[in-house]
Design a protein around this motif. Structure first.
Motif, PDB file in Angstrom:
ATOM      1  N   ASN A  91      25.687 -23.959 -49.901  1.00 25.54           N
ATOM      2  CA  ASN A  91      25.131 -24.273 -48.400  1.00 25.54           C
ATOM      3  C   ASN A  91      23.973 -23.679 -48.221  1.00 25.54           C
ATOM      4  O   ASN A  91      23.513 -22.496 -48.344  1.00 25.54           O
ATOM      5  N   SER A  92      22.767 -24.547 -48.169  1.00 25.97           N
ATOM      6  CA  SER A  92      21.424 -24.148 -48.141  1.00 25.97           C
ATOM      7  C   SER A  92      21.163 -23.397 -46.949  1.00 25.97           C
ATOM      8  O   SER A  92      20.075 -22.485 -46.898  1.00 25.97           O
ATOM      9  N   MET A 150      23.006 -33.866 -49.303  1.00 18.69           N
ATOM     10  CA  MET A 150      23.457 -32.756 -48.559  1.00 18.69           C
ATOM     11  C   MET A 150      24.088 -33.478 -46.909  1.00 18.69           C
ATOM     12  O   MET A 150      23.580 -34.316 -46.726  1.00 18.69           O
ATOM     13  N   ILE A 188      25.774 -28.438 -50.022  1.00 19.95           N
ATOM     14  CA  ILE A 188      25.010 -29.228 -51.079  1.00 19.95           C
ATOM     15  C   ILE A 188      26.213 -29.878 -51.876  1.00 19.95           C
ATOM     16  O   ILE A 188      26.889 -29.269 -52.760  1.00 19.95           O
ATOM     17  N   TYR A 236      24.719 -28.718 -44.160  1.00 17.51           N
ATOM     18  CA  TYR A 236      23.785 -28.174 -45.177  1.00 17.51           C
ATOM     19  C   TYR A 236      24.801 -27.742 -46.382  1.00 17.51           C
ATOM     20  O   TYR A 236      24.232 -27.232 -47.165  1.00 17.51           O
ATOM     21  N   CYS A 240      19.153 -33.774 -54.046  1.00 19.12           N
ATOM     22  CA  CYS A 240      20.498 -33.427 -54.193  1.00 19.12           C
ATOM     23  C   CYS A 240      21.072 -34.176 -52.806  1.00 19.12           C
ATOM     24  O   CYS A 240      20.341 -34.886 -52.122  1.00 19.12           O
TER      25      CYS A 240
END
Length: 284
Positions: free
Chosen positions: A159-160, A130, A136, A134, A128
């Motif tokens: 958003n991780s 990013m 994605i 954070y 991914c």
């Protein structure tokens, strides 16, 4: 008696400083320009930014000198793209200029068609793009099903950091989730030092503090950790446990956007990633 500068003067100087800082962090190679000999300026030259944005060199120089000139949203858009600004930086640029963004939901320039093709070619290795907050920004077919079905999420929730603290399906997929989320928060705090005044960053922290007692506890400790890769165990609900090596490939400065990959460490993990790739639906 101290005389305060008018707000417009402060904004122009802040805008000028922001543009200089972003120009100086980009290498010529990142935007397809030759480095050439005798380059003393860190990053790009002003004339190179002007060329990339299709604006006059004198006009752009005045902008970086905080001169009192008019700037249209279309020109700001061109400058944002030339300087490879991510969404939070782009928002900050338009806020300083007190202008309405003509493309507020535009893809981050770092998620170019070439990079999207590269991510597709990496399948079944999850990958991914990013940013430092954070978010994605783009992902390939395998990454889209690695932790949970990302396509089913609203883009605002991709958003991780948010997912690691607040999404039960994502949390269930990460072995040792409390330690992993603690490290993410510490990395986020280190990155946020350069974005303290930006609304999008502050809004994410406020949202996390409101929704996650665990985040509030971790955030209050003020831990700082440098960005870096590490081995992870991920338990996917479709194919089982996988041992993967997490790696960041920087697309700009180390605090900026990055290509994130998860390479299998053993044969079993490779086989399970291949099965996951086969199970994931093909994008329309």
């Amino acid at each position: 008696m101290t005389t305060m500068a008018p707000e417009s003067d402060v904004r122009r100087h802040e805008l000028a400083a922001f543009l200089r800082s972003r120009r100086e962090r980009i290498t010529p190679e990142q935007v397809g320009l030759p480095r050439g000999a005798r380059r003393r300026t860190p990053g790009l030259r002003r004339e190179e930014v002007a060329h990339l944005a299709a604006v006059g060199v004198t006009w752009y120089t005045w902008l970086e000198q905080a001169r009192e000139i008019q700037v249209s949203p279309q020109v700001l858009d061109a400058i944002a793209r030339a300087l490879l600004l991510d969404r939070s930086e782009r928002s900050h640029l338009f806020s300083l200029a007190e202008a309405a963004d003509p493309a507020p939901n535009a893809d981050c320039p770092t998620a170019t068609p070439a990079l999207r093709t590269l991510m597709e070619q990496l399948d079944p290795i999850p990958a991914c793009i990013m940013n430092s907050r954070y978010d994605i920004l783009a992902y390939n077919r395998t990454y889209g099903r690695l932790h949970r079905d990302l396509d089913a999420l609203d883009p605002a929730d991709r958003n991780s950091l948010w997912l690691a603290f607040c999404d039960e399906e994502w949390r269930a997929s990460v072995v040792e989730i409390r330690e992993a989320s603690r490290l993410m928060a510490a990395k986020f705090r280190a990155s946020m030092a350069g974005h303290l005044a930006e609304p999008a960053w502050k809004a994410l922290v406020k949202r996390l503090e409101t929704e996650s007692p665990e985040f509030r506890e971790v955030w209050a400790k003020h831990e700082i950790v440098d960005q870096g890769g590490r081995a992870k165990h991920i338990r996917n609900r479709h194919v089982g446990l996988m041992h993967l090596e997490h790696t960041n490939l920087w697309l700009g400065p180390s605090s900026g956007p990055r290509l994130v990959t998860y390479v299998p460490i053993d044969a079993d993990s490779r086989e399970r990633l291949e099965r996951l790739y086969a199970l994931a639906p093909v994008a329309a």
